[in-house]
Scaffold this active site. Structure first.
Site, PDB file in Angstrom:
ATOM      1  N   ARG A 144      11.755 -48.702 -12.438  1.00 44.58           N
ATOM      2  CA  ARG A 144      12.710 -48.976 -13.514  1.00 44.58           C
ATOM      3  C   ARG A 144      14.087 -48.410 -13.184  1.00 44.58           C
ATOM      4  O   ARG A 144      15.114 -49.023 -13.478  1.00 44.58           O
ATOM      5  CB  ARG A 144      12.197 -48.354 -14.811  1.00 44.58           C
ATOM      6  CG  ARG A 144      13.116 -48.515 -16.005  1.00 44.58           C
ATOM      7  CD  ARG A 144      12.818 -47.456 -17.054  1.00 44.58           C
ATOM      8  NE  ARG A 144      11.405 -47.403 -17.384  1.00 44.58           N
ATOM      9  CZ  ARG A 144      10.856 -47.965 -18.446  1.00 44.58           C
ATOM     10  NH1 ARG A 144      11.606 -48.633 -19.287  1.00 44.58           N
ATOM     11  NH2 ARG A 144       9.576 -47.842 -18.682  1.00 44.58           N
ATOM     12  N   CYS A 184       9.304 -67.269 -34.035  1.00 44.94           N
ATOM     13  CA  CYS A 184       8.769 -67.224 -35.398  1.00 44.94           C
ATOM     14  C   CYS A 184       8.149 -65.864 -35.692  1.00 44.94           C
ATOM     15  O   CYS A 184       6.966 -65.753 -36.042  1.00 44.94           O
ATOM     16  CB  CYS A 184       7.745 -68.332 -35.590  1.00 44.94           C
ATOM     17  SG  CYS A 184       8.440 -69.985 -35.425  1.00 44.94           S
ATOM     18  N   GLU A 185       8.925 -64.814 -35.528  1.00 47.89           N
ATOM     19  CA  GLU A 185       8.502 -63.443 -35.806  1.00 47.89           C
ATOM     20  C   GLU A 185       9.706 -62.688 -36.354  1.00 47.89           C
ATOM     21  O   GLU A 185      10.792 -62.728 -35.761  1.00 47.89           O
ATOM     22  CB  GLU A 185       8.036 -62.736 -34.524  1.00 47.89           C
ATOM     23  CG  GLU A 185       6.909 -63.409 -33.771  1.00 47.89           C
ATOM     24  CD  GLU A 185       5.550 -63.183 -34.416  1.00 47.89           C
ATOM     25  OE1 GLU A 185       5.425 -62.223 -35.213  1.00 47.89           O
ATOM     26  OE2 GLU A 185       4.632 -63.956 -34.115  1.00 47.89           O
ATOM     27  N   ARG A 239      10.236 -55.746 -24.660  1.00 49.73           N
ATOM     28  CA  ARG A 239      10.259 -54.299 -24.882  1.00 49.73           C
ATOM     29  C   ARG A 239      10.616 -53.901 -26.319  1.00 49.73           C
ATOM     30  O   ARG A 239       9.999 -52.967 -26.857  1.00 49.73           O
ATOM     31  CB  ARG A 239      11.190 -53.613 -23.880  1.00 49.73           C
ATOM     32  CG  ARG A 239      10.695 -53.723 -22.437  1.00 49.73           C
ATOM     33  CD  ARG A 239      11.501 -52.837 -21.477  1.00 49.73           C
ATOM     34  NE  ARG A 239      11.254 -51.441 -21.750  1.00 49.73           N
ATOM     35  CZ  ARG A 239      12.113 -50.619 -22.357  1.00 49.73           C
ATOM     36  NH1 ARG A 239      13.301 -51.080 -22.765  1.00 49.73           N
ATOM     37  NH2 ARG A 239      11.807 -49.353 -22.558  1.00 49.73           N
ATOM     38  N   PRO A 268      10.171 -44.944  -8.088  1.00 51.23           N
ATOM     39  CA  PRO A 268      11.211 -45.170  -9.097  1.00 51.23           C
ATOM     40  C   PRO A 268      11.528 -46.641  -9.315  1.00 51.23           C
ATOM     41  O   PRO A 268      12.575 -47.146  -8.907  1.00 51.23           O
ATOM     42  CB  PRO A 268      12.412 -44.432  -8.493  1.00 51.23           C
ATOM     43  CG  PRO A 268      12.221 -44.612  -7.022  1.00 51.23           C
ATOM     44  CD  PRO A 268      10.738 -44.638  -6.773  1.00 51.23           C
ATOM     45  N   TYR A 294       7.678 -51.757 -27.732  1.00 51.38           N
ATOM     46  CA  TYR A 294       7.896 -50.311 -27.713  1.00 51.38           C
ATOM     47  C   TYR A 294       8.963 -49.830 -28.688  1.00 51.38           C
ATOM     48  O   TYR A 294       9.278 -48.640 -28.707  1.00 51.38           O
ATOM     49  CB  TYR A 294       8.344 -49.858 -26.305  1.00 51.38           C
ATOM     50  CG  TYR A 294       7.501 -50.341 -25.163  1.00 51.38           C
ATOM     51  CD1 TYR A 294       6.127 -50.117 -25.141  1.00 51.38           C
ATOM     52  CD2 TYR A 294       8.078 -50.999 -24.082  1.00 51.38           C
ATOM     53  CE1 TYR A 294       5.351 -50.545 -24.084  1.00 51.38           C
ATOM     54  CE2 TYR A 294       7.314 -51.436 -23.010  1.00 51.38           C
ATOM     55  CZ  TYR A 294       5.955 -51.201 -23.018  1.00 51.38           C
ATOM     56  OH  TYR A 294       5.191 -51.628 -21.966  1.00 51.38           O
TER      57      TYR A 294
END
Length: 445
Positions: free
Chosen positions: A298, A370-371, A339, A296, A343
Site C-alpha cells: 500500500r 443502489c446502496e 474501502r 510495503p 472499512y
C-alpha cells in the site's frame, strides 16, 4: 500533508496535470471512472523503501529485501517496474502468480501467500520455481510435502506466525490477533509445532518465519514487539533443533495519508527505527542475524494513484442539525473503491478540470449504486458551483481500488493507465458491454 502524487500540478486554467498529462485529456481518451498511476511517484517510493531499508539494516551488517505486496495493485507492467527497481514480489493466488510471471518477474523472486492455497496453486508454484511458499496452517504442511514429493521437488517454505501483536486500523485489516484466519499462533504453540513438522518433512526446506500484523500502522512499537516475539521463536527453535532459520519476514502495513490531515509512516523513519528495534531484539534473543524482508504494498502503490470521476447529479439536502450538505454523485462508487463501505475509509476529492472562485460547500461524494452506503468521500469542501459534467479527482487510490473492483449493478470496471513525461500507458483495459454479456449464459431461444 500532501495526498497527491509527486508530479501533480495545476495548469494555468486550473486543471490537474499528472505525469505531464492533463486529466481532461486522460478522461477524453480513456473515459471515466479512470484509475491513474503516477509512474515517477510509484518508482520513487519503491526505490526509497529499497534504499532506506538496505542502508538501515546495512548499519548492522545485515540484509533486508523488499517484497512488493501485489495484492495492493498488480498488472504485468507493474511487475516489470518492480523487477526494474530490483525488488521482489509476493502473490496471494494463482492468478496473481501468473500476472507476475507475465510481467517477467523471475519465479525465484516471488513468495506465495494465502490462507487456503489450492493443490493446483501449490503445484504451479513448485513447477515454476517460486522462491518461497508461506505456509499458513498445520494441514498445509502435509499437503505441500506430498505434492512436492510427487513432483520430485523440495519446496522452500516459510511459516506464517500469528504473534498476538494488535496493530492497524479497522479490525478487518489487523491480522496478528488470535481470533482470525491467518497464520499459526505463537501463544498456543501452534507456530513452534509447525516449525517442527516442516523441519521433519522430507520434501520441505525451512527458510524462515513470516508475520504480518496489520495495515495503516503508524507506531514503530508494534513492529518492535512483533520482531521481539519472532526472534524469540527463532531462538527457541534453534535451541531445540540446532537449526538457525536464515530468514525473517516482518510484513508491512505502513500507513499512508488518505486525507490532508492524516499521518503517514515515512520510509526512512520506518527503516532506521525498525532496524534498530530489530537489533535490540536480536541482542536479547540471541543468535546470528538472519536475512530480513518487508512487504510495503500500500505504501508504494496507494499514494501513486488517483481516480478520475465525472459528476452527474448534484443535490443539496437540508440537515436536521441545520445547514445543508451537497451530494455530488459520480459515475462510479463502491464498484471501483470498496474501502469506504468496507472499512469506513476516508478520502478527499478536488475539482479536477477547472478552477473555481465559488464559496466552498460541505459536500459528500457518492456513487451511483443502489446502496445508501455507496460513499466515495464522506465529507469534503467542494466549490459550490460544482455541476454536472465536471471532473473530480480522488487521490491516494492506487492501492485496493482496481484489485477490489466489481460489477455491482452491472457497472463496467474502469481502466488503469500510468502516466509519465506526457505519455499514457494502458495497464488494464476498461470492461466492455461485450465482456459483461459474454459472462452471462443466455437462455435458449
Amino acid at each position: 500533508m500532501s495526498v497527491w502524487s509527486a508530479t501533480v500540478t495545476r495548469s494555468e486554467d486550473g486543471a490537474i496535470v499528472v505525469g505531464g498529462y492533463d486529466v481532461r485529456d486522460l478522461a477524453g481518451k480513456f473515459g471515466t471512472p479512470l484509475y491513474v498511476i503516477d509512474e515517477v511517484d510509484m518508482r520513487a517510493r519503491v526505490s526509497a523503501f529499497r534504499d532506506h531499508f538496505t542502508a538501515a539494516f546495512g548499519r548492522h551488517g545485515a540484509k533486508c529485501d523488499v517484497f512488493y505486496a501485489s495484492k495492493s495493485f498488480l498488472s504485468s507492467r507493474v511487475a516489470r517496474w518492480m523487477l526494474d527497481e530490483d525488488v521482489n514480489m509476493d502473490v496471494a493466488s494463482g492468478g496473481e502468480l501468473e500476472i507476475a510471471l507475465r510481467g517477467g518477474m523471475p519465479a525465484e523472486r516471488l513468495a506465495l501467500h494465502g490462507n487456503n492455497k489450492s493443490d493446483a496453486e501449490m503445484q504451479r508454484a513448485l513447477e515454476v520455481g517460486v522462491g518461497r511458499i508461506v505456509l499458513d496452517s498445520l494441514d498445509e504442511i502435509a499437503v505441500l510435502d506430498a505434492i512436492a514429493g510427487e513432483l520430485g521437488a523440495v519446496a522452500p517454505v516459510m511459516v506464517r506466525v500469528t504473534t498476538g501483536v494488535h496493530a492497524g486500523g479497522h479490525e478487518y485489516i489487523a491480522t496478528a490477533h488470535e481470533d482470525q484466519k491467518f497464520g499459526l499462533s505463537l501463544a498456543t504453540g501452534a507456530a513452534l509445532e509447525a516449525l517442527r513438522r516442516v523441519h521433519a518433512a522430507e520434501h520441505l526446506e525451512l527458510q524462515g518465519i513470516h508475520t504480518h500484523i496489520g495495515s495503516q500502522i503508524l507506531s514503530i512499537e508494534a513492529f518492535r514487539e512483533s520482531a521481539e516475539r519472532m526472534l524469540r521463536l527463532r531462538a527457541t527453535f534453534a535451541a531445540e533443533t540446532g537449526v538457525e532459520m536464515p530468514e525473517v519476514d516482518l510484513g508491512g502495513g505502513y500507513a499512508i495519508a488518505y486525507t490532508p490531515d492524516a499521518e503517514a509512516l515515512e520510509a526512512r523513519t520506518a527503516a532506521f527505527e525498525i532496524a534498530d528495534a530489530v537489533a535490540d531484539a536480536l541482542a536479547e534473543a540471541g543468535g546470528s542475524w538472519p536475512r530480513f524482508s518487508i512487504e510495503p504494498g500500500r505504501a508504494i502503490s496507494g499514494p501513486a494513484g488517483m481516480t478520475l470521476y465525472r459528476v452527474g447529479v448534484v443535490k443539496r439536502v437540508e440537515l436536521d442539525e441545520g445547514g445543508t450538505r451537497t451530494y455530488v454523485a459520480v459515475d462510479g462508487g463502491m464498484s471501483d473503491n470498496m474501502r469506504p463501505i468496507t472499512y469506513g475509509a476516508d478520502y478527499t476529492a478536488a475539482l479536477a478540470a477547472r478552477e473555481s472562485s465559488a464559496e466552498p460547500a460541505l459536500s459528500r461524494v457518492v456513487g451511483k449504486h443502489c446502496e445508501s452506503g455507496d460513499i466515495v468521500v464522506r465529507s469534503v469542501d467542494l466549490p459550490s458551483d460544482v455541476a454536472r459534467g465536471d471532473l473530480l479527482a480522488v487521490p491516494a487510490t492506487g492501492a485496493y481500488g482496481r484489485v477490489m473492483s466489481n460489477n455491482y449493478n452491472a457497472l463496467l470496471r474502469p481502466a488503469v493507465v500510468s502516466v509519465r513525461d506526457g505519455e499514457a500507458t494502458l495497464h488494464v483495459r476498461r470492461d466492455t458491454l461485450e465482456d459483461l454479456l459474454s459472462w452471462d449464459v443466455a437462455p435458449d431461444a
